[in-house]
Enzyme design. Structure first.
Site, PDB file in Angstrom:
ATOM      1  N   HIS A  89     -91.048 -28.442  24.879  1.00 45.42           N
ATOM      2  CA  HIS A  89     -92.082 -27.405  24.977  1.00 45.42           C
ATOM      3  C   HIS A  89     -93.457 -27.958  24.601  1.00 45.42           C
ATOM      4  CE1 HIS A  89     -91.083 -25.841  20.633  1.00 45.42           C
ATOM      5  NE2 HIS A  89     -92.107 -26.647  20.561  1.00 45.42           N
TER       6      HIS A  89
ATOM      7  N   GLU B 232     -91.426 -22.764  26.701  1.00 45.94           N
ATOM      8  CA  GLU B 232     -90.059 -23.238  26.577  1.00 45.94           C
ATOM      9  C   GLU B 232     -89.528 -23.697  27.939  1.00 45.94           C
ATOM     10  OE1 GLU B 232     -89.173 -23.804  23.626  1.00 45.94           O
ATOM     11  OE2 GLU B 232     -88.354 -22.033  22.609  1.00 45.94           O
TER      12      GLU B 232
ATOM     13  N   ASN C 224     -87.440 -29.901  22.560  1.00 41.35           N
ATOM     14  CA  ASN C 224     -86.865 -29.467  23.843  1.00 41.35           C
ATOM     15  C   ASN C 224     -87.874 -29.571  24.985  1.00 41.35           C
ATOM     16  OD1 ASN C 224     -88.610 -27.396  23.304  1.00 41.35           O
ATOM     17  ND2 ASN C 224     -87.094 -25.748  23.407  1.00 41.35           N
TER      18      ASN C 224
ATOM     19  N   ASP D 171    -100.337 -20.434  20.262  1.00 40.58           N
ATOM     20  CA  ASP D 171     -99.142 -19.583  20.296  1.00 40.58           C
ATOM     21  C   ASP D 171     -99.003 -18.792  18.999  1.00 40.58           C
ATOM     22  OD1 ASP D 171     -98.575 -21.849  18.754  1.00 40.58           O
ATOM     23  OD2 ASP D 171     -97.059 -22.610  20.128  1.00 40.58           O
TER      24      ASP D 171
HETATM   25  P1  PGA Z   1     -93.749 -30.890  15.237  1.00 35.09           P
HETATM   26  O1  PGA Z   1     -93.667 -29.711  16.313  1.00 35.09           O
HETATM   27  O2  PGA Z   1     -95.144 -31.443  15.305  1.00 35.09           O
HETATM   28  O3  PGA Z   1     -93.491 -30.203  13.940  1.00 35.09           O
HETATM   29  O4  PGA Z   1     -92.728 -31.900  15.622  1.00 35.09           O
HETATM   30  C1  PGA Z   1     -94.035 -29.980  17.617  1.00 35.09           C
HETATM   31  C2  PGA Z   1     -93.827 -28.738  18.454  1.00 35.09           C
HETATM   32  O5  PGA Z   1     -92.758 -28.111  18.357  1.00 35.09           O
HETATM   33  O6  PGA Z   1     -94.732 -28.400  19.234  1.00 35.09           O
END
Ligand code: PGA
Length: 244
Positions: A140, A145, A138, A69
């Site tokens: 994702h 999302e 959330n 992404d």
């Molecule tokens: P994080 O992010 O590893 O910093 O918890 C995970 C994500 O949002 O894909």
């Protein structure tokens, strides 16, 4: 067949297990196409892969790295892009040839056809042999999302406020982008092997929803259940505490 769940003690063990899987894929096929995530969860895995690359225990010079992404509307030379973060954290220290790094075409004037071309690039590289994914608070995966369907493809989408707030930590006061291009859920589900790495108490409830809840676009990671035995979940004890 159900996914495989590996519960590990801590970030170090998580990094080791995830790095072992990456190395096994590369041992079988050094030219494999692989997706790797950004975020704090994969840092242990990256550090181990960098060490193994330096000691020549693994050859990272041949594989194709497909980014998952990228923000839209952030200039390519901005240090806050996800690609710049991955460059600093992994690609440069691991000595990965830059022409093996495939970044999302976020500055293309025709993002839809550029996204299709990005997917064609994955197919031309033999398809993803491995996709390592983090889990957003959330639900994702990559930047798919809530609202992302199981058949979603690489595309531009609006970020949720929660994700924008999470990204703010990296932007240090600079304006946080609200749009991103992400590899789709459907694209990820075509990978030969998927690894979800999850750490910390804040992920307990969303991990349970993703693995044991109904498959729903409101929890995009729940679509990973469709991968069955191709999916390995590596969770630390704290994140896995809610799983029975
Ligand atoms: P994080 O992010 O590893 O910093 O918890 C995970 C994500 O949002 O894909």
């Amino acid at each position: 067949m159900a996914f495989q769940l590996e519960i590990v003690a801590d970030q170090r063990e998580m990094g080791q297990r995830a790095a072992d899987i990456v190395c096994a894929v590369l041992q079988a096929n050094p030219d494999a196409a692989i997706s790797l995530p950004t975020g704090s969860t994969p840092l242990g895995m990256f550090n181990i892969l960098i060490d193994r690359s330096r000691s020549e225990a693994v050859d990272l010079s041949k594989f194709q790295l497909f980014c998952l992404d990228e923000y839209v509307g952030v200039s390519a030379d901005d240090p806050n892009t996800l690609t710049a973060w991955l460059m600093r954290t992994f690609i440069v220290p691991a000595g990965i040839p830059i022409d093996h790094v495939h970044t999302l075409p976020v500055t293309d004037p025709d993002p839809d056809s550029a996204a299709r071309a990005y997917e064609a690039g994955i197919v031309a590289a033999g398809g993803l042999e491995l996709a390592v994914l983090g889990l957003g608070g959330n639900g994702h995966i990559a930047y798919n999302e809530p609202g992302s369907g199981a058949d979603s493809r690489t595309r531009v989408l609006q970020l949720t406020q929660e994700s924008v707030d999470q990204a703010a930590g990296y932007f240090g006061g600079a304006k946080v982008p609200t749009m991103a291009m992400t590899v789709g859920v459907g694209t990820l589900l075509e990978a030969d092997k998927l690894v979800l790495i999850v750490s910390g108490e804040a992920k307990q409830d969303i991990l349970k929803a993703a693995l044991h809840g109904p498959m729903t676009d409101q929890v995009p990671a729940s679509w990973l259940q469709l991968a069955g035995e191709r999916l390995t979940v590596i969770a630390d004890r704290v994140a896995a505490a809610g799983l029975s």
